[in-house]
Design a protein around this motif. Structure first.
Motif, PDB file in Angstrom:
ATOM      1  N   VAL A   1      -2.228   7.595   5.123  1.00  0.00           N
ATOM      2  CA  VAL A   1      -1.800   6.686   4.107  1.00  0.00           C
ATOM      3  C   VAL A   1      -0.969   5.641   4.808  1.00  0.00           C
ATOM      4  O   VAL A   1      -1.510   4.295   4.794  1.00  0.00           O
ATOM      5  CB  VAL A   1      -0.666   7.188   3.141  1.00  0.00           C
ATOM      6  CG1 VAL A   1       0.160   6.026   2.147  1.00  0.00           C
ATOM      7  CG2 VAL A   1      -1.452   7.982   2.298  1.00  0.00           C
ATOM      8  N   VAL A   2      -0.272   5.691   5.826  1.00  0.00           N
ATOM      9  CA  VAL A   2       0.475   4.574   6.527  1.00  0.00           C
ATOM     10  C   VAL A   2      -0.573   4.094   7.332  1.00  0.00           C
ATOM     11  O   VAL A   2      -0.609   2.887   7.485  1.00  0.00           O
ATOM     12  CB  VAL A   2       1.721   4.964   7.297  1.00  0.00           C
ATOM     13  CG1 VAL A   2       2.323   4.020   8.299  1.00  0.00           C
ATOM     14  CG2 VAL A   2       2.695   5.795   6.398  1.00  0.00           C
ATOM     15  N   ALA A   3      -1.472   4.792   8.047  1.00  0.00           N
ATOM     16  CA  ALA A   3      -2.588   4.255   8.908  1.00  0.00           C
ATOM     17  C   ALA A   3      -3.398   3.191   8.185  1.00  0.00           C
ATOM     18  O   ALA A   3      -3.721   2.351   8.552  1.00  0.00           O
ATOM     19  CB  ALA A   3      -3.291   5.459   9.567  1.00  0.00           C
TER      20      ALA A   3
ATOM     21  N   CYS B   1      -5.445   3.231   0.305  1.00  0.00           N
ATOM     22  CA  CYS B   1      -4.671   3.969   1.185  1.00  0.00           C
ATOM     23  C   CYS B   1      -4.865   5.466   1.152  1.00  0.00           C
ATOM     24  O   CYS B   1      -4.878   6.323   1.881  1.00  0.00           O
ATOM     25  CB  CYS B   1      -3.207   3.640   1.288  1.00  0.00           C
ATOM     26  SG  CYS B   1      -2.735   1.934   1.861  1.00  0.00           S
ATOM     27  N   MET B   2      -5.023   6.034  -0.199  1.00  0.00           N
ATOM     28  CA  MET B   2      -5.654   7.249  -0.549  1.00  0.00           C
ATOM     29  C   MET B   2      -6.882   7.595  -0.133  1.00  0.00           C
ATOM     30  O   MET B   2      -7.123   8.688  -0.557  1.00  0.00           O
ATOM     31  CB  MET B   2      -4.904   7.592  -1.739  1.00  0.00           C
ATOM     32  CG  MET B   2      -3.436   7.481  -2.066  1.00  0.00           C
ATOM     33  SD  MET B   2      -2.924   8.170  -3.591  1.00  0.00           S
ATOM     34  CE  MET B   2      -3.358   7.093  -4.747  1.00  0.00           C
ATOM     35  N   GLU B   3      -7.475   6.579   0.252  1.00  0.00           N
ATOM     36  CA  GLU B   3      -9.086   6.879   0.659  1.00  0.00           C
ATOM     37  C   GLU B   3      -9.834   7.055  -0.859  1.00  0.00           C
ATOM     38  O   GLU B   3     -10.761   7.782  -0.523  1.00  0.00           O
ATOM     39  CB  GLU B   3      -9.196   7.938   1.532  1.00  0.00           C
ATOM     40  CG  GLU B   3      -8.659   7.400   2.847  1.00  0.00           C
ATOM     41  CD  GLU B   3      -9.101   8.481   4.173  1.00  0.00           C
ATOM     42  OE1 GLU B   3      -9.795   8.036   4.875  1.00  0.00           O
ATOM     43  OE2 GLU B   3      -8.868   9.725   4.012  1.00  0.00           O
ATOM     44  N   LEU B   4      -9.439   6.543  -1.913  1.00  0.00           N
ATOM     45  CA  LEU B   4     -10.064   6.779  -3.079  1.00  0.00           C
ATOM     46  C   LEU B   4     -11.160   5.887  -3.224  1.00  0.00           C
ATOM     47  O   LEU B   4     -12.118   5.850  -3.932  1.00  0.00           O
ATOM     48  CB  LEU B   4      -9.474   6.504  -4.175  1.00  0.00           C
ATOM     49  CG  LEU B   4      -8.217   7.516  -4.495  1.00  0.00           C
ATOM     50  CD1 LEU B   4      -7.364   7.151  -5.732  1.00  0.00           C
ATOM     51  CD2 LEU B   4      -8.816   8.871  -4.685  1.00  0.00           C
ATOM     52  N   PHE B   5     -11.464   4.884  -2.221  1.00  0.00           N
ATOM     53  CA  PHE B   5     -12.554   3.914  -2.018  1.00  0.00           C
ATOM     54  C   PHE B   5     -12.318   3.225  -0.611  1.00  0.00           C
ATOM     55  O   PHE B   5     -11.265   3.183  -0.004  1.00  0.00           O
ATOM     56  CB  PHE B   5     -12.806   2.887  -3.205  1.00  0.00           C
ATOM     57  CG  PHE B   5     -11.806   1.842  -3.090  1.00  0.00           C
ATOM     58  CD1 PHE B   5     -11.966   0.562  -2.433  1.00  0.00           C
ATOM     59  CD2 PHE B   5     -10.514   1.986  -3.734  1.00  0.00           C
ATOM     60  CE1 PHE B   5     -10.964  -0.439  -2.324  1.00  0.00           C
ATOM     61  CE2 PHE B   5      -9.501   0.893  -3.689  1.00  0.00           C
ATOM     62  CZ  PHE B   5      -9.886  -0.473  -2.966  1.00  0.00           C
TER      63      PHE B   5
ATOM     64  N   GLY C   1       0.807  -1.096  -0.126  1.00  0.00           N
ATOM     65  CA  GLY C   1      -0.058   0.118  -0.062  1.00  0.00           C
ATOM     66  C   GLY C   1       0.933   1.217   0.033  1.00  0.00           C
ATOM     67  O   GLY C   1       0.611   2.146  -0.751  1.00  0.00           O
ATOM     68  N   VAL C   2       1.962   1.415   0.843  1.00  0.00           N
ATOM     69  CA  VAL C   2       2.677   2.425   1.069  1.00  0.00           C
ATOM     70  C   VAL C   2       3.666   2.575  -0.400  1.00  0.00           C
ATOM     71  O   VAL C   2       3.822   3.765  -0.823  1.00  0.00           O
ATOM     72  CB  VAL C   2       3.598   2.284   2.384  1.00  0.00           C
ATOM     73  CG1 VAL C   2       4.573   3.575   2.423  1.00  0.00           C
ATOM     74  CG2 VAL C   2       2.763   2.302   3.705  1.00  0.00           C
TER      75      VAL C   2
END
Length: 270
Positions: A81-83, A105-109, A20-21
């Protein structure tokens, strides 16, 4: 305390948080690679920069280092993002969240509708500003791209900082989900200003079309149990005493339910 940190670092070292990161870092690196040649153009001519251009170049670079690099990336984007990457270790995170971990991770969904809209507004703002900057005169564009490169480089380093701080020392990132509202300040970053405007327009549209109650539901966090299982203890709805990640994950997904009476007796006995 040391045992808790060891457990957290073990989870953070998994493949899913790393993927993810790393995906988000690759996304930022691609943007950095595209604007860097234009940003370096004034330095490649082999001639001293005019004083006005030099001051503008340095001044805008320092401005973007603070508003985009420090306030935008280091204080808000990178920790979140890390969280979010850490929550991928939960068995209930979902297959699609793991496959498209960088987007998740970027909260796009996979987040509250209001947060998803804010994230897409942020990405759309970047695309709109990039298209606008390409139409600027060469010298002005070099100044703008120089500032963008400075901010993005700090953002990339910030992601590594928060991730390594978690992996090596077990320090959870300081998530700030409602940073702008809590601080009462207005960001000076052009991307943040534009994305905030776009998000506000969408929320006004939803409120006008569907009503005030629909808007309130739209802005609320999901209350489902998608991320309520602690990846460390393996328990569903564990209390903070039982799971060092309970409060942290509640802030990212859904509020963990209060432990029942039997849980309270067990904790007291311990």
């Amino acid at each position: 305390m040391a045992e808790e940190k060891l457990d957290v670092t073990k989870v953070a070292r998994g493949v899913l948080p790393f993927w993810g990161v790393l995906g988000v870092v690759a996304f930022l690196m691609n943007g950095f690679r595209r604007v860097l040649p234009v940003a370096l153009e004034p330095l490649r001519c082999g001639q001293p920069l005019p004083a006005s251009l030099g001051f503008a170049y340095a001044g805008f670079g320092m401005f973007m280092a603070y508003v985009e690099g420090y306030r935008g990336f280091h204080l808000k984007f990178s920790p979140n993002v890390v969280a979010r990457a850490l929550t991928l270790t939960s068995p209930r995170a979902g297959v699609w969240s793991r496959i498209f971990a960088p987007l998740y991770c970027m909260e796009l969904f996979g987040s509250a509708p209001g947060r998803v809209v804010s994230s897409w507004s942020f990405v759309s703002s970047i695309m709109l500003l990039v298209a606008a900057v390409k139409r600027l005169p060469p010298k002005t564009r070099a100044v703008v791209d120089g500032g963008v490169c400075t901010g993005m480089s700090i953002g990339i380093l910030s992601l590594f900082y928060h991730y390594l701080n978690l992996v090596v020392f077990g320090v959870l990132p300081p998530i700030q989900l409602e940073h702008s509202k809590a601080s009462g300040t207005i960001s000076l970053c052009p991307v943040t200003l534009l994305s905030t405007t776009l998000s506000a327009v969408v929320k006004i549209f939803v409120g006008t079309l569907l009503g005030k109650e629909a808007l309130e539901r739209f802005q609320q966090r999901p209350i489902g149990k998608a991320l309520m299982k602690c990846p460390i203890s393996g328990k569903d709805g564990a209390s903070e005493a039982e799971c060092p990640m309970a409060k942290f994950m509640a802030g990212l997904g859904a509020p963990a339910p209060a432990p029942d009476a039997s849980d309270g007796r067990t904790t007291a006995a311990d």
